[in-house]
Every structure is written in C-alpha cells, then in structure tokens.
Design an enzyme around this catalytic site. Structure first.
Site, short mmCIF file in Angstrom:
data_model
loop_
_atom_site.label_atom_id
_atom_site.label_comp_id
_atom_site.label_asym_id
_atom_site.label_seq_id
_atom_site.Cartn_x
_atom_site.Cartn_y
_atom_site.Cartn_z
N TYR A 36 0.84 -1.21 0.00
CA TYR A 36 0.00 0.00 0.00
C TYR A 36 0.88 1.26 0.00
O TYR A 36 0.39 2.35 -0.28
CB TYR A 36 -0.92 0.08 1.23
CG TYR A 36 -1.88 -1.07 1.43
CD1 TYR A 36 -2.06 -2.06 0.47
CD2 TYR A 36 -2.62 -1.16 2.59
CE1 TYR A 36 -2.94 -3.11 0.68
CE2 TYR A 36 -3.50 -2.20 2.81
CZ TYR A 36 -3.65 -3.18 1.86
OH TYR A 36 -4.52 -4.22 2.08
N LEU A 171 -17.17 -1.16 2.24
CA LEU A 171 -18.10 -0.19 1.64
C LEU A 171 -18.25 -0.46 0.14
O LEU A 171 -18.65 0.42 -0.61
CB LEU A 171 -17.60 1.24 1.89
CG LEU A 171 -17.33 1.58 3.36
CD1 LEU A 171 -16.87 3.03 3.49
CD2 LEU A 171 -18.58 1.34 4.21
N ILE A 209 -12.92 -2.60 8.14
CA ILE A 209 -11.78 -1.67 8.07
C ILE A 209 -11.97 -0.72 6.87
O ILE A 209 -11.21 -0.76 5.90
CB ILE A 209 -10.43 -2.44 7.98
CG1 ILE A 209 -10.48 -3.58 6.95
CG2 ILE A 209 -10.05 -3.00 9.33
CD1 ILE A 209 -9.09 -4.16 6.64
N ASN A 221 -17.90 7.22 9.42
CA ASN A 221 -17.71 5.77 9.56
C ASN A 221 -17.51 5.32 11.00
O ASN A 221 -17.63 4.13 11.29
CB ASN A 221 -16.55 5.31 8.67
CG ASN A 221 -16.82 5.55 7.20
OD1 ASN A 221 -17.97 5.82 6.82
ND2 ASN A 221 -15.80 5.48 6.37
#
Ligand SMILES: NC(=O)c1ccc[n+]([C@@H]2O[C@H](COP(=O)([O-])OP(=O)(O)OC[C@H]3O[C@@H](n4cnc5c(N)ncnc54)[C@H](OP(=O)(O)O)[C@@H]3O)[C@@H](O)[C@H]2O)c1
Length: 254
Positions: A36, A171, A209, A221
């Site tokens: 990432y 999501l 997450i 969130n």
C-alpha cells in the site's frame, strides 16, 4: 482486538495528515501492507500525533512471495515500530496455505515482533490445512465481506474456531452504495448506506476496516454505535448476497 479500523489501501492523498486525523478521532486500529506504500506515513502520523504503540492496534502484512520473518522486520522498519499487533499473510501462495510463511510468522511472534498472527484471503480449506499442519489457529482471516458478497460457511467456521473475520472493502469500494434497498433501510435509521454496511458487520461480529480519505467520511464511519439494525433488516441485508466482489469475480476466499 478493536471492532473497527481504518483501511489505508489507496489512501494516497496526504496519507500522513489523514492518518493523523483518524488517530485524533480515536480510530482504534489501522490496517496497512507493504504494497500500500502507507507504512512510513502511518509511523510519521503516530509520531506527529503523539500516539504510542499501545494506543492503537496496527495490522500489517507480509507478501506471499517473501520470507515472512524478513518481511516482518522490513514492515517494522517502515513503520518505525518495535512491534505490531497483528501480522497477516496477505494471500495464500497459490493453492497451498503457505506453511513456510506461517512458520516465519510464528517465529516473529515468538521474538516479540508481532503480538498476534493471521491470514488474509484464505478459504475454509486453506485455513483448515494450515491449522491441521501447525496446530496454530490464525487470529484473523481478512477477506472481502459485504452483504453483496459473504459466505455463511466461512462465518460458521470462523465463529467455531474463534477466528475473527476482518472485512475488507466493507463499503464495496463505493460500487454498491447506490443500491435501492440499502438506501431505504439506511434512511429508516437516519443513517447513510456506508454506516449501514459498517453496522451490519458489527452486528455479525465481523470487524470492518473502511478506507476514507475524506475527513467527513472518516467521522461518518465511526458514528455507528448509536443505532441497532433490527433482526428483520439484518436478514434482509443477508439476503442481498450474490457472491459479488469489487474485484470483478467471486470473493478470493471462495
Ligand atoms: N487483505 C487484502 O487483500 C485487502 C484487499 C483490499 C482492501 N484491504 C484493506 O481494506 C481496506 C478497505 O477496503 P477498500 O479500500 O478496498 O474499500 P472500501 O473501504 O470499501 O471503500 C473505500 C471507498 O469508500 C469511500 N468512502 C469511505 N467512507 C465513505 C462514506 N461514509 N460514504 C461514502 N463513501 C465513503 C472512500 O472515499 P474517500 O477515500 O474519498 O473518503 C473510498 O472511495 C483497504 O483500505 C485495505 O486496508 C485489504
């Protein structure tokens, strides 16, 4: 283990500032991985916000094609930490569950480099093979998990063995946020579709997450602890399952 965390894949817009904001909002957990590219920024955000390692639960990963012990040391170096809370094998190497990788993580835990160890993108068969061979049950299987793509066999298996499911892309990477029924049910609680998806995980005992760059999303969130989805709506959400994945195929663990 905290019940919610911040994902950092593609958290590329001011990563340090966003993670710092999340830490100041009391996000209890941050998820990362070497690929990432967010580990150095997470370390920097902890430093800038004065967050001590014991104040936040850090999850990171080793890649399937590397030495797991060396990968752990490299991750700690990038994060500028002496240990993390949870180290995962990012993906099973092919069909095999990666016995050597697992042994490397067990050694890393014995040496205090990680508090706990787990896996990601593992099928039930791969979990079972790993446990049978090592006698060591992963603390976590981190997998894609939404009402549109989930698996009751995996849920039952993990509940039985006390393996925590961490839900990635909870999501739907925004792809299904406009679903009509999701919106109707969310509106009935005066919540957004994203909040409904997060709450669905919490009520299943799954740990979401969600990733958010936008500060309004970060706050939204976390604002999921003041309502409860009814049993009828939980069942309706469960029935949205079509084994959908944002990756354009069945979820990787199926
Ligand atoms: N283990 C694995 O193989 C694996 C694979 C994929 C992901 N993951 C982990 O799981 C984390 C989450 O998954 P993900 O990043 O794929 O997708 P996601 O969390 O499902 O979706 C992220 C997207 O949702 C948007 N968003 C966030 N909150 C929102 C809200 N309240 N309302 C509307 N939109 C919202 C974000 O926008 P903004 O950024 O603009 O706020 C972003 O575009 C990753 O970041 C990573 O840490 C792990």
């Amino acid at each position: 283990m905290p019940v919610i965390g911040l994902g950092t894949w593609q958290l590329t817009k001011d990563t340090t500032g966003t993670v710092q904001q999340a830490l100041e909002m009391d996000y209890p957990m941050i998820d990362t991985a070497v690929d990432y590219g967010t580990q150095p920024a997470i370390g920097e955000a902890m430093h800038r916000s004065g967050t001590r390692p014991e104040d936040v639960y850090i999850v990171t990963k080793v890649e399937e094609n590397e030495d797991a012990y060396d990968g752990t040391v490299r991750d700690l170096d990038e994060l500028d930490l002496d240990y993390v809370d949870l180290m995962l094998i990012h993906r099973p190497p092919g069909r095999s569950p990666g016995h050597e990788l697992w042994e490397g993580l067990i050694r890393a835990r014995e040496d205090g480099l990680t508090r706990d160890i787990g896996v990601s993108n593992y099928s039930v068969d791969q979990l079972e093979e790993l446990v049978d061979a090592s006698g060591e049950v992963p603390a976590v299987n981190q997998i894609e998990w939404t009402p549109f793509g989930w698996n009751s066999h995996m849920l039952d298996y993990c509940r039985d063995r006390e393996i925590v499911i961490q839900a990635y892309s909870p999501l739907t990477r925004t792809e299904r946020l406009d679903d009509r029924r999701l919106n109707e049910i969310a509106a009935s609680y005066d919540k957004t579709p994203a909040q409904l998806l997060i709450r669905w995980d919490l009520q299943l005992g799954v740990v979401p997450i969600p990733k958010a760059n936008d500060p309004a999303h970060l706050a939204e969130n976390l604002d999921v602890f003041d309502f409860e989805i009814s049993d009828e709506h939980m069942e309706e959400l469960n029935r949205l399952n079509e084994h959908w994945s944002s990756l354009g195929q069945s979820p990787m663990y199926e």
